[in-house]
Design an enzyme around this catalytic site. Structure first.
Site, PDB file in Angstrom:
ATOM      1  N   ASP A   1     107.099 -42.248  81.524  1.00 16.32           N
ATOM      2  CA  ASP A   1     107.781 -40.601  82.108  1.00 16.32           C
ATOM      3  C   ASP A   1     109.102 -40.615  81.597  1.00 16.32           C
ATOM      4  O   ASP A   1     109.606 -39.517  81.594  1.00 16.32           O
ATOM      5  CB  ASP A   1     107.340 -40.653  83.634  1.00 16.32           C
ATOM      6  CG  ASP A   1     105.819 -40.549  83.860  1.00 16.32           C
ATOM      7  OD1 ASP A   1     105.254 -39.922  82.905  1.00 16.32           O
ATOM      8  OD2 ASP A   1     105.392 -40.729  85.087  1.00 16.32           O
ATOM      9  N   GLY A   2     109.800 -41.777  81.846  1.00 14.81           N
ATOM     10  CA  GLY A   2     111.319 -41.635  81.333  1.00 14.81           C
ATOM     11  C   GLY A   2     111.596 -41.185  80.006  1.00 14.81           C
ATOM     12  O   GLY A   2     112.457 -40.327  79.876  1.00 14.81           O
TER      13      GLY A   2
ATOM     14  N   ALA B   1     117.079 -39.735 103.697  1.00 13.70           N
ATOM     15  CA  ALA B   1     117.835 -40.644 104.908  1.00 13.70           C
ATOM     16  C   ALA B   1     118.444 -39.316 106.044  1.00 13.70           C
ATOM     17  O   ALA B   1     119.740 -39.655 106.134  1.00 13.70           O
ATOM     18  CB  ALA B   1     118.674 -41.679 104.642  1.00 13.70           C
TER      19      ALA B   1
ATOM     20  N   ASN C   1     111.857 -32.630  86.670  1.00 16.73           N
ATOM     21  CA  ASN C   1     111.432 -32.938  88.089  1.00 16.73           C
ATOM     22  C   ASN C   1     112.070 -32.632  89.169  1.00 16.73           C
ATOM     23  O   ASN C   1     111.708 -32.014  90.093  1.00 16.73           O
ATOM     24  CB  ASN C   1     111.560 -34.509  87.971  1.00 16.73           C
ATOM     25  CG  ASN C   1     110.399 -35.232  87.446  1.00 16.73           C
ATOM     26  OD1 ASN C   1     109.444 -34.817  87.061  1.00 16.73           O
ATOM     27  ND2 ASN C   1     110.360 -36.705  87.150  1.00 16.73           N
TER      28      ASN C   1
ATOM     29  N   ALA D   1     107.287 -37.615  91.883  1.00 16.65           N
ATOM     30  CA  ALA D   1     108.203 -38.738  91.249  1.00 16.65           C
ATOM     31  C   ALA D   1     109.051 -39.088  92.431  1.00 16.65           C
ATOM     32  O   ALA D   1     108.446 -39.631  93.410  1.00 16.65           O
ATOM     33  CB  ALA D   1     108.929 -38.018  90.346  1.00 16.65           C
TER      34      ALA D   1
END
Length: 267
Positions: A50-51, A187, A123, A164
């Site tokens: 995918d990269g 977070a 993405n 992703a």
């Protein structure tokens, strides 16, 4: 009619071996290879994971011609075919036995120092601190303030990017046939002092997300990432994220099904 393709490959040994085999098979099939978009190719073949696929999309600047992926990486969610399926790929393509999956990208406008930077990602767009500390962001939807976010940052994904980093953060998997933005906290703080959303927010395609950094209470620089490409900023006035008019077309064959692929890759 002469067919003409571009091959984009990463540098792993398996990818290079696959590229060498593919070049010979394409030659025997009478398919020419182009070196650039100026030669008007009809297809970009991306060899890797995918990269490598995302690298090709950015290197060719979201072209109007479709991509097909050969997976020599790990997850390979975008990639359609395996290295041992090259003959079948060529046969199906020449017989027009394929469909086009159109994917919507996401776009960010970063206002800073009396100028605007524009980024497009397939993405996700990520806004976070460039250091190891929390940031405070005023989040607006459609121009109306929703919350003061406190935490490591926020990720805004396209439907294509939902599987992703968004998924790793606990975001939802979205069928790419839907057009929406997904905003997922990174977070988030949720205490008596700071209150933030702790789950994803889904936005319709006609609404944009506004991000205003709290320059008084936030320390250090801001990092804005589009896919794997990042840029740091000292003085950001505002960031607006929305669905892009840019599309990326993927070649899919008759046996492709998004949810079958989700099951094979994640379950």
């Amino acid at each position: 009619m002469t067919h003409k393709f571009i091959i984009h490959s990463n540098n792993t040994p398996s990818s290079k071996a696959t590229e060498e085999t593919l070049r010979e098979k394409l030659r025997l099939a009478g398919i020419e290879l182009a070196k650039s978009l100026d030669e008007n190719p009809e297809l970009i073949i991306c060899i890797g994971g995918d990269g490598a696929f995302l690298e090709a999309v950015h290197n060719y600047d979201f072209p109007s011609i479709p991509f097909i992926g050969i997976n020599t990486g790990h997850l390979g969610f975008f990639q359609e075919i395996a290295p041992d399926e090259l003959d079948k790929f060529i046969e199906n393509y020449l017989s027009n036995k394929y469909s086009i999956q159109r994917m919507t990208a996401v776009r960010a406008l970063v206002e800073h120092d009396h100028t605007i930077d524009e980024f497009t990602a397939l993405n996700e767009i990520i806004v976070r601190s460039s250091g190891n500390h929390s940031i405070h962001l005023d989040i607006s939807i459609g121009g109306g303030l929703i919350e003061r976010f406190s935490g490591d940052g926020v990720l805004i994904s396209s439907p294509a990017g939902s599987t992703a980093y968004n998924y790793s953060l606990g975001g939802s998997i979205v069928d790419p046939r839907l057009e929406l933005l997904q905003v997922t906290p990174i977070a988030p703080m949720n205490t008596t002092a700071y209150r933030s959303f702790t789950s994803s927010i889904l936005l319709p395609p006609n609404l944009s997300l506004g991000i205003n950094p709290d320059v008084v209470n936030s320390k250090g620089r801001l990092l804005v990432t589009h896919d794997s490409y990042g840029k740091e900023y000292d003085n950001v006035d505002n960031i607006e994220v929305m669905l892009s008019e840019q599309k990326v077309d993927l070649l899919r064959f008759d046996n492709y099904d998004f949810w079958t692929k989700v099951k094979s890759k994640f379950l």
